[in-house]
Design an enzyme around this catalytic site. Structure first.
Site, PDB file in Angstrom:
ATOM      1  N   GLN A  75      26.113   7.572   4.364  1.00  0.00           N
ATOM      2  CA  GLN A  75      25.222   8.019   3.282  1.00  0.00           C
ATOM      3  C   GLN A  75      25.817   9.198   2.508  1.00  0.00           C
ATOM      4  O   GLN A  75      25.104   9.945   1.830  1.00  0.00           O
ATOM      5  CB  GLN A  75      23.837   8.375   3.824  1.00  0.00           C
ATOM      6  CG  GLN A  75      22.967   7.152   4.058  1.00  0.00           C
ATOM      7  CD  GLN A  75      22.855   6.247   2.818  1.00  0.00           C
ATOM      8  OE1 GLN A  75      22.891   6.714   1.682  1.00  0.00           O
ATOM      9  NE2 GLN A  75      22.729   4.959   3.035  1.00  0.00           N
ATOM     10  N   SER A  76      27.128   9.357   2.598  1.00  0.00           N
ATOM     11  CA  SER A  76      27.775  10.510   1.954  1.00  0.00           C
ATOM     12  C   SER A  76      27.759  10.430   0.429  1.00  0.00           C
ATOM     13  O   SER A  76      28.193   9.434  -0.169  1.00  0.00           O
ATOM     14  CB  SER A  76      29.224  10.575   2.443  1.00  0.00           C
ATOM     15  OG  SER A  76      29.991  11.384   1.593  1.00  0.00           O
ATOM     16  N   ASN A  77      27.287  11.527  -0.187  1.00  0.00           N
ATOM     17  CA  ASN A  77      27.371  11.638  -1.650  1.00  0.00           C
ATOM     18  C   ASN A  77      28.827  11.746  -2.077  1.00  0.00           C
ATOM     19  O   ASN A  77      29.235  11.217  -3.110  1.00  0.00           O
ATOM     20  CB  ASN A  77      26.637  12.901  -2.122  1.00  0.00           C
ATOM     21  CG  ASN A  77      25.195  12.924  -1.691  1.00  0.00           C
ATOM     22  OD1 ASN A  77      24.476  11.961  -1.912  1.00  0.00           O
ATOM     23  ND2 ASN A  77      24.766  13.996  -1.041  1.00  0.00           N
ATOM     24  N   ALA A  79      31.510  10.467  -0.632  1.00  0.00           N
ATOM     25  CA  ALA A  79      32.235   9.193  -0.575  1.00  0.00           C
ATOM     26  C   ALA A  79      31.890   8.329  -1.788  1.00  0.00           C
ATOM     27  O   ALA A  79      32.780   7.729  -2.416  1.00  0.00           O
ATOM     28  CB  ALA A  79      31.915   8.466   0.726  1.00  0.00           C
TER      29      ALA A  79
END
Ligand code: PLP
Length: 322
Positions: A75-77, A79
């Protein structure tokens, strides 16, 4: 003169982002609060990471790379923006996530729209991403590709240059608004954002303190990382100012990194209902919870600037709470 002009940079963000007052939140808290809107940088759904990517992706292109390899949690912004930035520049994105595949919601959905090649470490440890990035780069090189590896969060000296520039941008907006803040608040994760702002404040001799609210790492680790990245960014552009204390607050992580906290949810509701601005549950909500707690216990001197760092995709990666 500084070394900024010598660094390759690709325009990805719409700059400058606005600085504006938050009058209803200020009335609620009894402190003059302003927002610096880096949720409006305009790459993908916006957010702080667009600024560092301007330098990191440009460096990849200058080195003749044909793909970028980075990672984090799914859920990384970071990435998702890295994948979209790569696509904007004709590079292929490879993303490494710790753990195993989850539901295709929030940022993971954006990664898929970007057509990123996604690799899972199948190890819940966040650091498993780091060695898998190295292994994947080696594999890609053997296959004749030219990968450009970027550590989790884009937290390198070069990435932090993006926020050194943001600090300069903010400085001219503060002058224009006639505003002399006591503090600049933000959420701190991999520490590159705070590092760049600290480097700028040192270079300019700014009177305000940059206050990072840790949402993932122990404070001692943040202090070291901010100090190191800040010096690295300042040296890269020959803009080293006088070193002073780094400020990172503990106590607002809640149930854990990536997990919403009750105080964060309350902060999100307050800001949405007073100012019509959305904070993400993983970063901005917890930093705002810290600011609110300080205001409510009379420990907050105004005016303050709060950096809205984006990350809105994760608002759609959870149930509730409203
Ligand atoms: C929305 C948001 N805010 C704040 C941060 C923290 O930035 P940094 O990792 O540079 O400390 C991040 C990092 O991913 C983020 O996505």
């Amino acid at each position: 003169m500084n070394g900024l002009d010598a660094l390759p940079r690709v325009p990805l963000a719409t700059l400058p982002t606005p600085l504006h007052p938050a009058p209803r939140l200020s009335a609620e808290l009894g402190v003059d609060v302003w927002f610096k809107r880096d949720d409006l940088t305009g790459l993908g759904l916006g957010g702080n990471k667009a600024r560092g990517l301007e330098f990191l992706v440009a460096d990849a292109m200058e080195r003749g790379c044909d793909c970028i390899v980075t990672g984090a949690g799914e859920q990384s912004n970071w990435a998702a923006l890295a994948a979209l930035a790569a696509r904007r520049c004709g590079l292929e994105p490879h993303l490494v996530f710790y753990g195993t595949p989850g539901r295709p919601v929030g940022n993971l959905l954006l990664d898929r729209w970007a057509g990123a090649t996604i690799h899972y470490t199948r190890d819940a440890e966040r650091s498993s991403v780091d060695r898998t990035i190295d292994e994947l780069c080696a594999r890609l090189r053997r296959a004749g590709r030219r990968p450009y590896a970027i550590p989790r969060g884009g937290a390198t000296a070069l990435g932090a240059v993006g926020y050194l520039l943001a600090g300069l941008e903010l400085d001219s907006q503060l002058h224009e608004a006639g505003l002399k803040p006591a503090t600049l608040w933000l959420a701190t994760g991999s520490c590159g954002t705070q590092a760049g702002l600290v480097a700028a404040a040192r270079w300019l001799g700014s009177a305000y303190r940059v206050v990072g609210v840790s949402v993932s790492r122990p404070v001692r680790e943040c202090l070291q990382r901010v100090a190191h990245l800040s010096d690295g960014a300042a040296d890269l552009v020959a803009m080293r100012g006088e070193a002073d204390d780094v400020h990172v607050l503990d106590g607002y992580i809640g149930p854990g990194y990536g997990k919403p906290s009750d105080a964060g949810d309350e902060a999100t509701a307050l800001v949405a209902r007073t100012e019509g601005i959305l904070l993400d549950p993983v970063f901005g909500a917890k930093a705002m919870a810290a600011l609110i707690a300080h205001a409510r216990s009379d420990r907050l001197e105004g005016p303050v600037v709060f950096l809205v760092t984006g990350g809105s995709a994760t608002l759609f990666a959870r149930k509730g709470p409203v």
